[in-house]
Design a protein around this motif. Sequence first.
Motif, PDB file in Angstrom:
ATOM      1  N   ASP A   1     -10.092   9.216   1.713  1.00 54.08           N
ATOM      2  CA  ASP A   1     -10.464   8.699   0.385  1.00 54.08           C
ATOM      3  C   ASP A   1     -11.381   9.675  -0.347  1.00 54.08           C
ATOM      4  O   ASP A   1     -11.310   9.808  -1.573  1.00 54.08           O
TER       5      ASP A   1
ATOM      6  N   PRO B   1       0.806  -1.236   0.000  1.00 47.91           N
ATOM      7  CA  PRO B   1       0.000   0.000   0.000  1.00 47.91           C
ATOM      8  C   PRO B   1       0.835   1.281   0.000  1.00 47.91           C
ATOM      9  O   PRO B   1       0.327   2.340  -0.359  1.00 47.91           O
ATOM     10  N   ILE B   2       2.090   1.198   0.394  1.00 41.74           N
ATOM     11  CA  ILE B   2       2.971   2.374   0.329  1.00 41.74           C
ATOM     12  C   ILE B   2       3.498   2.553  -1.097  1.00 41.74           C
ATOM     13  O   ILE B   2       3.643   3.679  -1.585  1.00 41.74           O
TER      14      ILE B   2
ATOM     15  N   LYS C   1      -0.074   9.288  -1.989  1.00 39.92           N
ATOM     16  CA  LYS C   1      -1.071   9.351  -3.063  1.00 39.92           C
ATOM     17  C   LYS C   1      -0.799  10.526  -4.010  1.00 39.92           C
ATOM     18  O   LYS C   1      -0.368  11.599  -3.582  1.00 39.92           O
ATOM     19  N   ASP C   2      -1.147  10.289  -5.284  1.00 39.71           N
ATOM     20  CA  ASP C   2      -1.133  11.397  -6.243  1.00 39.71           C
ATOM     21  C   ASP C   2      -2.084  12.481  -5.731  1.00 39.71           C
ATOM     22  O   ASP C   2      -3.133  12.177  -5.181  1.00 39.71           O
TER      23      ASP C   2
ATOM     24  N   PRO D   1       0.660   3.726  -4.547  1.00 43.04           N
ATOM     25  CA  PRO D   1       0.323   5.097  -4.973  1.00 43.04           C
ATOM     26  C   PRO D   1       1.404   5.737  -5.829  1.00 43.04           C
ATOM     27  O   PRO D   1       1.142   6.702  -6.546  1.00 43.04           O
ATOM     28  N   GLN D   2       2.628   5.202  -5.768  1.00 48.50           N
ATOM     29  CA  GLN D   2       3.735   5.826  -6.494  1.00 48.50           C
ATOM     30  C   GLN D   2       3.867   5.288  -7.917  1.00 48.50           C
ATOM     31  O   GLN D   2       4.619   5.845  -8.723  1.00 48.50           O
TER      32      GLN D   2
ATOM     33  N   ILE E   1     -10.206   7.436   7.422  1.00 48.68           N
ATOM     34  CA  ILE E   1      -9.868   6.795   6.143  1.00 48.68           C
ATOM     35  C   ILE E   1     -10.904   7.161   5.079  1.00 48.68           C
ATOM     36  O   ILE E   1     -10.547   7.513   3.944  1.00 48.68           O
TER      37      ILE E   1
ATOM     38  N   ARG F   1       0.835   5.639   4.034  1.00 46.29           N
ATOM     39  CA  ARG F   1       0.196   5.239   2.776  1.00 46.29           C
ATOM     40  C   ARG F   1      -0.458   6.430   2.092  1.00 46.29           C
ATOM     41  O   ARG F   1      -0.265   6.657   0.892  1.00 46.29           O
ATOM     42  N   TYR F   2      -1.215   7.203   2.850  1.00 46.90           N
ATOM     43  CA  TYR F   2      -1.964   8.305   2.237  1.00 46.90           C
ATOM     44  C   TYR F   2      -1.057   9.453   1.791  1.00 46.90           C
ATOM     45  O   TYR F   2      -1.402  10.185   0.863  1.00 46.90           O
TER      46      TYR F   2
ATOM     47  N   ARG G   1       2.202   6.354 -17.226  1.00 42.28           N
ATOM     48  CA  ARG G   1       0.890   5.890 -17.658  1.00 42.28           C
ATOM     49  C   ARG G   1       0.866   5.560 -19.147  1.00 42.28           C
ATOM     50  O   ARG G   1      -0.192   5.326 -19.711  1.00 42.28           O
TER      51      ARG G   1
ATOM     52  N   GLU H   1      -4.471   3.444  -8.675  1.00 35.52           N
ATOM     53  CA  GLU H   1      -4.162   2.232  -7.909  1.00 35.52           C
ATOM     54  C   GLU H   1      -5.213   1.167  -8.144  1.00 35.52           C
ATOM     55  O   GLU H   1      -4.906  -0.026  -8.246  1.00 35.52           O
TER      56      GLU H   1
ATOM     57  N   HIS I   1      -8.927   1.065  -0.946  1.00 33.52           N
ATOM     58  CA  HIS I   1      -8.372   2.336  -0.468  1.00 33.52           C
ATOM     59  C   HIS I   1      -7.338   2.900  -1.430  1.00 33.52           C
ATOM     60  O   HIS I   1      -6.479   3.692  -1.037  1.00 33.52           O
ATOM     61  N   GLY I   2      -7.440   2.473  -2.693  1.00 34.36           N
ATOM     62  CA  GLY I   2      -6.573   3.042  -3.706  1.00 34.36           C
ATOM     63  C   GLY I   2      -7.265   4.200  -4.403  1.00 34.36           C
ATOM     64  O   GLY I   2      -8.489   4.320  -4.359  1.00 34.36           O
ATOM     65  N   ASP I   3      -6.458   5.047  -5.046  1.00 31.60           N
ATOM     66  CA  ASP I   3      -7.063   6.097  -5.869  1.00 31.60           C
ATOM     67  C   ASP I   3      -7.414   5.490  -7.233  1.00 31.60           C
ATOM     68  O   ASP I   3      -7.286   4.280  -7.441  1.00 31.60           O
TER      69      ASP I   3
ATOM     70  N   ARG J   1       2.890   7.660 -11.138  1.00 28.14           N
ATOM     71  CA  ARG J   1       3.726   8.838 -11.381  1.00 28.14           C
ATOM     72  C   ARG J   1       5.201   8.497 -11.569  1.00 28.14           C
ATOM     73  O   ARG J   1       5.931   9.288 -12.162  1.00 28.14           O
TER      74      ARG J   1
END
Lengths: 279, 293
Positions: B51, A36-37, B98-99, A40-41, B47, B94-95, A48, A100, A95-97, A44
């Motif tokens: 989100d 999970p760390i 995020k982008d 998100p990276q 959380i 984790r957060y 893409r 993700e 919990h990903g964007d 970027r």
Amino acid sequence: MYDILPVLDPVLTDDARAWLAKARETLAEKGAAHLPILFPQLARTIGRHGLGGARVQVEDADVDLAAWRACDAAGLVLIQDANPSAAVHTDLFLHGDIEERTIALRALAFQPIGEATVDLLGEIQRTNTTAHFEAGGLDSNLVVRAVDAGGEDAGFTRADFNRFVLKMAFSDLPLERAFDGLRYASAELSHMLQDFATEREAAGRAVWTDTYRFIGRAPTEGTRARLVGGLEHGDDGTRLAAAEGVRDLGDASLTAYAKERLPREPREGIRAVLEAIGG
Amino acid sequence: MRIFEPHAHMFSRVTDDYERMALAGIRAVLEPAFWLGQNRTSVGTFIDYFDTILGWERFRAAQFGIHHYCTMALNPREANDDRVNDDVMAVLPRYCQKDGVLAVGEIGLDDQTAKEEKYFLAQVELAKECGLPILIHTPHRDKKKGFERIIDLVRDSGIAMEHVLLDHGNEETIKVTRDLGCYQGFSIYPFTKMDPNRMTRIVLEYGVERMIINSAADWGVSDPLMVPRTVMKLRQARVPDSDIETLVWDNPVAFFAQSGRLDTAELEWPATANLRETYEGNAVLRGQDPDQM
């Protein structure tokens, strides 16, 4: 296990390659809980841009890498390295964007069918984010593999498959992107698709072309009339799908309609299908 | 004139605000993670909030042509709450990756307790590990003392001063902070904290170097148009447009670009808005025809 690195490496920048190598080292040290760390990276740092791959078959998985991006492939590498539990894989989605979630879903195509597959295919049934529906359910035979492993009552069931196809129809996504999808045609699904087609027609909207292909494989009440009507439709794609539906149905009572259409059919591809009907 | 609104809690605002902000020239908005008006009782609500400001709120802003970014943090008010503080700290690494997360914040002090200091320093370390700048909430009560304490803590932490934005400043704090090398934020409120006329006097006296203004609009009596209203006051006071642009665009962009995650080319144009798109099945249209909006 599919090794995607030979396809990925040529499209990586030096910085992206270095980041991925470091990420794999860190993952080896810290385990799947570190995914999970890193996730998100991915977009970027890796990028893409398209992976530029072709269709590959590995064991029972059939995947079109032309739909994948570099970050999707790097995500698969990390997931294969970490071998996360279903809970961790599912959490990458929950919990990903946007990115993700896409990456976590794409990776399923090369994974054995398991709890994560069933959970995440369930998630994409509930999303209207087309990118996620595509990443999880299309450009591979994942959905069909999931039904193979599931069945009537457990896992990803035939009923789940029917809802999945109906969502493709709702979103107007072509069936050819769900590899081998026609294998699970059924009278129940035909009924659902025909009802949906009738609703669309009542609203003056287009019917999902692949409806004709499904109903030709598994007819129900109204199928024959709909197929015959499709042979005379003004849209080339609809006529082709209807002709294929008539061919696959193999009902001799429809042969005369195909023969009647043939002299007036301007499209060569459709003519070839019509000529094959009735021997 | 383009405006980067560097502090607005859009989570608590309505779509009319977004539309008015876009029409007033606000091209981008940054939403700091903060308190929600009442204390939360479990990490799950944090959380979901994180989100939301990463997902739905970003989508909602884009529907009106506004780029949306955010910061992540355990805010100082809830740092005092043992029901949530450690659990929130556990999910922040984790957060923060995020982008769209351009800084760690709002961190800082509020009641100025030992617990607030503990979690403030832990988050400064997190920011250093992630290479992110920090957005610091300064106390509204006993502000000068709180400012001085925060400055001591920041200095001792070793974080680069140009990575620090001390927010909610006023005429008193500027005297303390102007030579530190950090950025200074001023929250312009309709009635309290700082107003456009006072801000204009500060600009005339101190200039605009490393200064940033924001509305800090939230669920209370506040106004997300306070930055454009202040721009008008500055123009009336004959402040050159180049200085105003530095204040409302160049400075916040420069500060948050230190995250390495702000695509300045993307900011050249309004956010792409396709009002027919949905986010997780939800739209902002409520049945209206997007072509009429």
